[in-house]
Design an enzyme around this catalytic site. Structure first.
Site, PDB file in Angstrom:
ATOM      1  N   ASN A  17     115.463  86.141   9.719  1.00  0.00           N
ATOM      2  CA  ASN A  17     114.764  86.028  11.001  1.00  0.00           C
ATOM      3  C   ASN A  17     113.245  86.163  10.851  1.00  0.00           C
ATOM      4  OD1 ASN A  17     114.513  85.785  13.754  1.00  0.00           O
ATOM      5  ND2 ASN A  17     115.299  87.835  14.240  1.00  0.00           N
ATOM      6  N   HIS A  22     126.596  94.944  22.886  1.00  0.00           N
ATOM      7  CA  HIS A  22     125.278  95.498  23.218  1.00  0.00           C
ATOM      8  C   HIS A  22     125.110  95.619  24.725  1.00  0.00           C
ATOM      9  CE1 HIS A  22     122.744  94.409  19.455  1.00  0.00           C
ATOM     10  NE2 HIS A  22     123.983  94.698  19.116  1.00  0.00           N
ATOM     11  N   ARG A  63     127.043  99.512  21.991  1.00  0.00           N
ATOM     12  CA  ARG A  63     125.722 100.045  21.653  1.00  0.00           C
ATOM     13  C   ARG A  63     124.910 100.132  22.937  1.00  0.00           C
ATOM     14  NH1 ARG A  63     120.865  97.248  18.110  1.00  0.00           N
ATOM     15  NH2 ARG A  63     120.204  96.536  20.162  1.00  0.00           N
ATOM     16  N   TYR A  77     112.561  98.149  22.148  1.00  0.00           N
ATOM     17  CA  TYR A  77     113.462  97.459  21.246  1.00  0.00           C
ATOM     18  C   TYR A  77     114.877  97.362  21.831  1.00  0.00           C
ATOM     19  CZ  TYR A  77     117.041  96.845  17.911  1.00  0.00           C
ATOM     20  OH  TYR A  77     118.168  96.382  17.326  1.00  0.00           O
ATOM     21  N   ASP A 107     120.766 102.523  18.446  1.00  0.00           N
ATOM     22  CA  ASP A 107     119.905 102.048  17.358  1.00  0.00           C
ATOM     23  C   ASP A 107     118.483 102.543  17.602  1.00  0.00           C
ATOM     24  OD1 ASP A 107     118.603 100.668  15.376  1.00  0.00           O
ATOM     25  OD2 ASP A 107     119.339  98.681  15.957  1.00  0.00           O
ATOM     26  N   HIS A 115     116.027 101.937  15.461  1.00  0.00           N
ATOM     27  CA  HIS A 115     115.182 100.883  14.890  1.00  0.00           C
ATOM     28  C   HIS A 115     113.996 101.438  14.108  1.00  0.00           C
ATOM     29  CE1 HIS A 115     114.124  96.528  14.795  1.00  0.00           C
ATOM     30  NE2 HIS A 115     115.437  96.505  14.803  1.00  0.00           N
ATOM     31  N   GLU A 155     121.825 104.791  14.520  1.00  0.00           N
ATOM     32  CA  GLU A 155     121.479 103.779  13.508  1.00  0.00           C
ATOM     33  C   GLU A 155     119.989 103.779  13.188  1.00  0.00           C
ATOM     34  OE1 GLU A 155     122.651  99.879  14.823  1.00  0.00           O
ATOM     35  OE2 GLU A 155     121.120  98.927  13.591  1.00  0.00           O
ATOM     36  N   GLU A 206     120.683  97.536   7.658  1.00  0.00           N
ATOM     37  CA  GLU A 206     120.609  96.119   8.030  1.00  0.00           C
ATOM     38  C   GLU A 206     119.469  95.405   7.299  1.00  0.00           C
ATOM     39  OE1 GLU A 206     120.099  96.592  12.324  1.00  0.00           O
ATOM     40  OE2 GLU A 206     118.070  95.795  12.126  1.00  0.00           O
ATOM     41  N   ARG A 263     125.312  99.190   6.601  1.00  0.00           N
ATOM     42  CA  ARG A 263     125.191  97.994   7.444  1.00  0.00           C
ATOM     43  C   ARG A 263     124.711  96.748   6.695  1.00  0.00           C
ATOM     44  NH1 ARG A 263     125.224  97.454  12.285  1.00  0.00           N
ATOM     45  NH2 ARG A 263     123.156  96.632  12.780  1.00  0.00           N
ATOM     46  N   ASP A 281     120.768  86.622  15.234  1.00  0.00           N
ATOM     47  CA  ASP A 281     119.946  85.931  14.228  1.00  0.00           C
ATOM     48  C   ASP A 281     120.670  85.757  12.894  1.00  0.00           C
ATOM     49  OD1 ASP A 281     118.450  88.829  14.851  1.00  0.00           O
ATOM     50  OD2 ASP A 281     118.798  88.525  12.719  1.00  0.00           O
ATOM     51  N   GLU A 303     129.355  94.635  14.179  1.00  0.00           N
ATOM     52  CA  GLU A 303     128.465  94.347  15.318  1.00  0.00           C
ATOM     53  C   GLU A 303     128.723  92.932  15.831  1.00  0.00           C
ATOM     54  OE1 GLU A 303     124.291  94.490  14.350  1.00  0.00           O
ATOM     55  OE2 GLU A 303     123.680  94.387  16.453  1.00  0.00           O
ATOM     56  N   TRP A 320     108.601  98.608  13.262  1.00  0.00           N
ATOM     57  CA  TRP A 320     109.376  97.859  14.249  1.00  0.00           C
ATOM     58  C   TRP A 320     110.813  97.806  13.835  1.00  0.00           C
ATOM     59  CZ3 TRP A 320     112.642  93.704  14.724  1.00  0.00           C
ATOM     60  CH2 TRP A 320     113.056  93.469  16.060  1.00  0.00           C
TER      61      TRP A 320
HETATM   62  O1  LIG Z   1     121.386  94.247  15.473  1.00  0.00           O
HETATM   63  C1  LIG Z   1     120.673  95.201  15.200  1.00  0.00           C
HETATM   64  O2  LIG Z   1     121.082  96.343  15.018  1.00  0.00           O
HETATM   65  C2  LIG Z   1     119.238  94.987  15.054  1.00  0.00           C
HETATM   66  O3  LIG Z   1     118.520  95.943  14.854  1.00  0.00           O
HETATM   67  C3  LIG Z   1     118.770  93.582  15.144  1.00  0.00           C
HETATM   68  C4  LIG Z   1     117.460  93.323  14.454  1.00  0.00           C
HETATM   69  O4  LIG Z   1     116.416  93.770  15.255  1.00  0.00           O
HETATM   70  C5  LIG Z   1     117.284  91.873  14.203  1.00  0.00           C
HETATM   71  O5  LIG Z   1     118.393  91.394  13.518  1.00  0.00           O
HETATM   72  C6  LIG Z   1     116.027  91.572  13.430  1.00  0.00           C
HETATM   73  O6  LIG Z   1     116.058  90.260  12.993  1.00  0.00           O
HETATM   74 MG   LIG Z   2     119.741  97.605  14.119  1.00  0.00          MG
END
Ligand SMILES: O=C(O)C(=O)C[C@H](O)[C@H](O)CO
Ligand SMILES: [Mg+2]
Length: 403
Positions: free
Chosen positions: A37, A122, A147, A159, A211, A213, A237, A263, A284, A317, A340, A403
């Site tokens: 992504n 989500h 989530r 986010y 999450d 993030h 997460e 991730e 993940r 993505d 997920e 981010w």
């Molecule tokens: O799906 C998640 O847990 C994410 O954190 C998604 C991400 O922000 C996303 O895949 C970034 O490309």
């Molecule tokens: Mg995530």
């Protein structure tokens, strides 16, 4: 048998996807997902200039040898671009092998360990009330795990929260990165209230996840983990960035809230210390970004020794090709945790016809030979690539943050 041709297909049915197609001299083909992504064209260039020319003429059956040829042979190991390119080759070769065997992919991995694969959806909302309504919608649709991400008073854009109620969120939504503003203190004060409200309305049975993030420091994450313990999260997460794996040791000393991470990992070595120390509960790392089935099964096997379970990344993505292959992996892997699931747009589903389906909060794997996902190449032409960037995040004083 030989690989005769291989090429990339870039298409944007609502968002960008990169697909690698490998065609054998006997006409059987396989496809792999190479979507990274916001950095899609870097993987396309890597594949076209450095990988595809080396594939031509090779025996597609030799998945292991080709994997090591691309990994060790490059000298420059690891990294998301390299590992996404290798993953695309690997997923496409497993697709070919399973098609040639006349079996669904999960059979080649070792057969079914379960009949269905639990997913989490989500729920997002600009405030707690709106978010709870979204949780309710997911429960009505059969989800057993959700989530939960809500807007935080005093933070304009956060986010994981969709711009409009009921919509999917799409982080890569501008040509150049949008700038978001972040306040750790406002966030930390709000999240326990969100989960108190979730448990109050939905009771104890629903699995709930959150999450972070990568936004917190280790001691802040420890505080959050402790404060949400009464609400029994399935996982918390990415509570800190994981380059410093030891940070999770500190968090672990303070809280029994289960931790998930990975991730953005692309190699076993990103996860090794975390797993061996039992500092995490769910890994993940996903097929597309961590070297495909061949490498992720090694991560999963190591994790299994330490009671760490899989919880694959599955945002929109990653293409249906990644999701389809992941559902085969999830159906087989002994130490499965959860998958997920963010539904793709209908345009994406049309471009990538597939045989998996969602039922009562779970995915059911398909029975077609291969990973069960195809690509409609004519249709891809209607959706040309459009550059899209992920946002960046700044603290209220302007400092660039995670981010
Ligand atoms: O799906 C998640 O847990 C994410 O954190 C998604 C991400 O922000 C996303 O895949 C970034 O490309
Ligand atoms: Mg995530």
């Amino acid at each position: 048998m030989k690989i005769e041709r291989a090429y990339t297909i870039v298409t944007s049915p609502g968002r960008n996807f990169v697909t690698l197609k490998i065609v054998t001299d006997q006409g059987v083909y396989g496809i792999g997902d190479a979507t990274l992504n916001g950095r899609e064209m870097a993987v396309v260039a890597y594949l076209e200039e450095h990988v595809i020319p080396m594939l031509i003429g090779r025996d597609p059956h030799r998945i292991e040898d080709i994997w090591h040829y691309l990994y060790r042979g490059a000298y420059w190991r690891r990294g998301p671009v390299t590992m996404s390119a290798i993953a695309a080759v690997d997923i496409a070769l497993w697709d070919i092998k399973a098609k040639l065997a006349g079996m669904p992919l999960y059979q080649l991995l070792g057969g079914k360990s379960r009949e269905r694969v639990m997913v989490y959806g989500h729920a997002t909302g600009r405030d707690i009330e709106a978010c709870l309504d979204e949780v309710a919608r997911h429960v009505d649709e059969g989800y057993k795990a959700v989530r939960v991400q809500a807007g935080v008073p005093g933070i304009a854009s956060i986010y994981g929260v969709a711009k409009k109620e009921g919509e999917r969120y799409e982080p890569a939504d501008s040509d150049l990165p949008a700038e978001h503003v972040w306040s750790t203190s406002k966030y930390l004060n709000h999240v326990p209230k969100l989960f108190a409200a979730v448990r109050e309305r939905f009771g104890d049975d629903l699995h709930v996840l959150h999450d972070v993030h990568h936004r917190l420091t280790p001691i802040e994450a420890a505080r959050l983990g402790k404060e949400v313990e009464p609400y029994n999260l399935f996982w918390l997460e990415d509570c800190v960035p994981a380059e410093n794996q030891e940070a999770f040791g500190l968090i672990r000393q303070h809280t029994t809230t289960p931790l998930a991470v990975g991730e953005v990992f692309n190699s076993l070595f990103d996860a090794k210390t975390l797993i061996e120390n039992q500092w995490i509960d769910y890994i993940r790392a996903t097929l597309t970004h961590a070297g495909g089935i061949t490498h992720v099964r090694r991560i999963a096997d190591l994790a299994g020794l330490y009671h760490v379970r899989t919880g694959f990344h599955g945002p929109t993505d990653l293409s249906p090709v990644c999701l389809g292959a992941a559902i085969h992996f999830d159906t087989w892997v002994p130490n499965f945790g959860i998958q997920e699931y963010m539904p793709h747009t209908s345009a994406t589903d049309d471009v990538f016809p597939h045989d998996y389906h969602f039922e009562d909060g779970h995915f059911i794997v398909g029975e077609n030979p291969g990973h069960g996902v195809d690509i409609d190449e004519d249709l891809t032409k209607q959706y040309p690539y459009k550059r899209a960037s992920l946002p960046v995040n700044r603290l209220e004083d302007g400092t660039l943050w995670h981010w």
